[in-house]
Design a protein around this motif. Structure first.
Motif, short mmCIF file in Angstrom:
data_model
loop_
_atom_site.label_atom_id
_atom_site.label_comp_id
_atom_site.label_asym_id
_atom_site.label_seq_id
_atom_site.Cartn_x
_atom_site.Cartn_y
_atom_site.Cartn_z
N GLN A 108 -3.94 -104.90 15.96
CA GLN A 108 -3.71 -103.84 16.87
C GLN A 108 -3.78 -102.44 16.28
O GLN A 108 -4.57 -101.67 16.95
CB GLN A 108 -2.13 -103.88 17.43
N TRP A 109 -3.43 -102.56 15.03
CA TRP A 109 -3.75 -101.08 14.25
C TRP A 109 -5.28 -100.81 14.29
O TRP A 109 -5.73 -99.57 14.43
CB TRP A 109 -3.07 -101.07 12.95
N HIS A 111 -7.71 -102.06 16.07
CA HIS A 111 -8.27 -101.79 17.40
C HIS A 111 -8.11 -100.58 17.68
O HIS A 111 -8.99 -99.62 18.24
CB HIS A 111 -7.77 -102.89 18.43
N ARG A 496 3.74 -108.29 20.43
CA ARG A 496 2.36 -107.75 20.25
C ARG A 496 1.87 -106.79 21.72
O ARG A 496 1.08 -105.83 21.52
CB ARG A 496 1.27 -108.81 20.12
N CYS A 497 2.41 -107.22 22.68
CA CYS A 497 2.12 -106.62 23.79
C CYS A 497 3.18 -105.83 24.82
O CYS A 497 2.54 -105.14 25.63
CB CYS A 497 1.58 -108.00 24.80
N ARG A 539 5.18 -100.16 16.14
CA ARG A 539 3.89 -100.15 16.91
C ARG A 539 3.98 -98.60 17.55
O ARG A 539 2.98 -98.02 17.62
CB ARG A 539 3.85 -100.96 17.97
#
Length: 553
Positions: A108-109, A111, A496-497, A539
């Protein structure tokens, strides 16, 4: 001791055999044969090193190219170093407990950083390439962040050759391709490059000049291996265009069965193609509408044979084990036919067609084929009709019973939920917002036991209604006294989402519930919710750090 210039090979042989079986060379009279052998080896080692002739000086590598992109903000650079150092996801100590899995935050980071257009710090390039080497899902974003310097560094270490296979297009190269004519460079890459580089070249060319990409592919098509032809053909999916039809029609006569099947599938994705028209004519002869009582029903007469022409158009003659031949042939015909055939022929909307009765138990086969056609043709109207509305549960927006009028979404109609083949694939055809609301309603009615694949096709971060539905369902499972590892897959997705804004709601669930459920379940739930809340806050901090200007804290 004499004979200190004993041949090195003799010393090695004596060491392997042992001094009890063979005396040390040039030290036959020594009292301690083992010590004598070690003395000889020490002298021989110095002698060998001193006598080594220096190799010719190699040319220094070319200087790394300049990368003018802005550097990472200071806090983001520190965050990247931390994520790369813990990319194994081991957490702290042997038991993960409530510690966030930093390794799962790295994709994620990367991206997010790629979207900001930053360059990776030079000191972290080796660790970044190592991470991408170990996880193929990181490569696209990692190589983009590494940029041209990462590609330059990969050329100096065989362990990072995957970056060279990905080619220059995989990295951000703001300064262009240098002085060489791009057409000549592309031709040379096509003729001499590695297979992955050639596939990447076709993909890039298709985005810029589809005709040039097709001409390049045609130029060597006859000489390519069957497995390479198959993958090259598959690369045409992105940006498929009617101009591709002549080439795909030729591929229907390919000597490879898999290539022929892929060409037929791609042609069926073009509703105006000649193959789609041929399939529609065959399907029209198999599926019809007949009056019954005061309405109509669908009548099915499946094919009785799979002739050579059908096989040339991609119909596989042999069904899988346990599947009837006629049903197998019918499904392939309907799947490859334009969906507009049915709305035009029956003069009804997709919702009305899906609601019609089907004779002789053909409903499941017919709807499954329509579902595959909807996914193949990316037809949201048909996908929506085949999915139908999930059974009514609690309203994920907190407005009471879930109804179409209450949510403002009128596209859902009550349909044959459960008969539409793979609902996750059908959902992937719908717009993101509609997709998330459908899944939220499904979870509200069914819980999380069947929602894992559905959640996987929803956009990240999850919308507020979807996030609320997932957290509520986890809370219900906690109150019921179930063990959390029954929901480990969904919990991993949530880390994650789930939108970081849901952290406060998750915090409220970290208290150990008073329940008569499984022994110790409350403590385990407290741990997983603590981990989820911590992950959400990390996050949020990651995204905030990337928002800071270059070099800012």
């Amino acid at each position: 001791m004499n004979g200190l210039e004993a041949p090195w090979e003799e010393l090695v042989t004596t060491a392997l055999l042992g001094t009890e079986r063979r005396a040390a060379p040039a030290a036959a009279g020594a009292d301690d044969q083992a010590a004598a052998l070690l003395d000889l080896a020490a002298v021989g080692t110095v002698r060998r090193r001193a006598g080594l002739r220096p190799a010719e000086a190699q040319a220094l590598p070319e200087q790394a190219p300049r990368d003018p992109r802005p550097p990472l903000p200071t806090a983001a650079r520190r965050r990247l170093a931390l994520l790369l150092s813990d990319r194994t996801g081991a957490g702290s100590g042997g038991s993960r407990g409530s510690a966030p899995n930093l390794g799962e935050l790295l994709p994620q980071w990367l991206h997010a950083a790629r979207g900001h257009g930053y360059r990776a710090p030079a000191a972290l390039l080796p660790a970044l390439l190592d991470a991408a080497r170990g996880r193929s899902d990181l490569r696209r974003d990692a190589l983009a962040l590494a940029g041209p310097r990462g590609l330059w560094l990969a050329g100096l270490n065989p362990d990072w050759k995957f970056a060279l296979r990905a080619g220059p297009a995989a990295v951000a190269s703001p300064e262009g391709g240098g002085g060489e004519n791009s057409g000549d460079a592309e031709r040379r890459l096509w003729e001499e490059g590695l297979f992955a580089e050639r596939v990447g070249l076709i993909a890039r060319l298709r985005a810029r000049d589809a005709r040039a990409a097709l001409n390049l592919l045609r130029s060597t098509w006859a000489d390519e291996r069957a497995e390479d032809r198959l993958l090259f053909l598959d690369s045409l999916r992105e940006g498929l265009d009617p101009d591709d039809e002549p080439f795909l029609e030729e591929a229907l006569a390919d000597r490879s069965k898999n290539v022929r099947a892929t060409a037929a599938e791609l042609l069926s994705c073009l509703p105006g193609s000649a193959l789609a028209a041929r399939m529609a004519a065959r399907a029209r002869a198999c599926v019809a509408l007949e009056p019954v009582g005061g309405g109509h029903r669908i009548v099915v007469e499946a094919p009785y044979e799979c002739d050579a022409e059908m096989q040339r158009d991609g119909i596989a003659p042999k069904p899988p084990t346990g599947r009837g031949e006629r049903a197998w042939w019918l499904g392939q015909l309907v799947e490859a036919s334009p969906l507009s055939l049915w709305t035009e022929r029956f003069s009804r909307s997709p919702e009305e067609i899906v609601a019609l009765a089907v004779t002789d138990d053909w409903r499941g086969d017919l709807h499954a084929a329509w579902s595959r056609a909807a996914v193949r043709q990316r037809d949201a109207l048909w996908a929506r009709a085949l999915l139908g509305a999930p059974p009514r549960g609690h309203d994920p927006q907190g407005k009471g019973p879930a109804t179409e009028a209450a949510s403002g979404v009128g596209a859902f109609v009550v349909g044959p939920v459960g008969t539409a083949g793979d609902p996750a694939k059908l959902l992937s055809v719908l717009p993101h917002g509609e997709r998330a609301l459908w899944v939220a309603r499904f979870i509200g009615a069914h819980g999380l036991s069947e929602a894992f694949q559905l959640l996987g096709v929803c956009a990240v971060p999850w919308s507020e209604p979807l996030g609320r539905a997932v957290v509520d369902a986890l809370d219900i499972a906690r109150e019921a006294g179930n063990y959390p590892w029954s929901f480990s897959g969904v919990m991993g997705l949530a880390e994650r989402c789930l939108d970081p804004a849901q952290a406060d709601r998750v915090d409220a669930l970290t208290a150990i519930p008073e329940t008569d459920g499984a022994p110790g379940a409350g403590n385990y739930w407290s741990e997983v919710f603590q981990r989820l809340a911590s992950t959400l806050r990390i996050r949020a901090a990651m995204l905030a750090e990337l928002e800071a200007g270059p070099g800012e804290r």
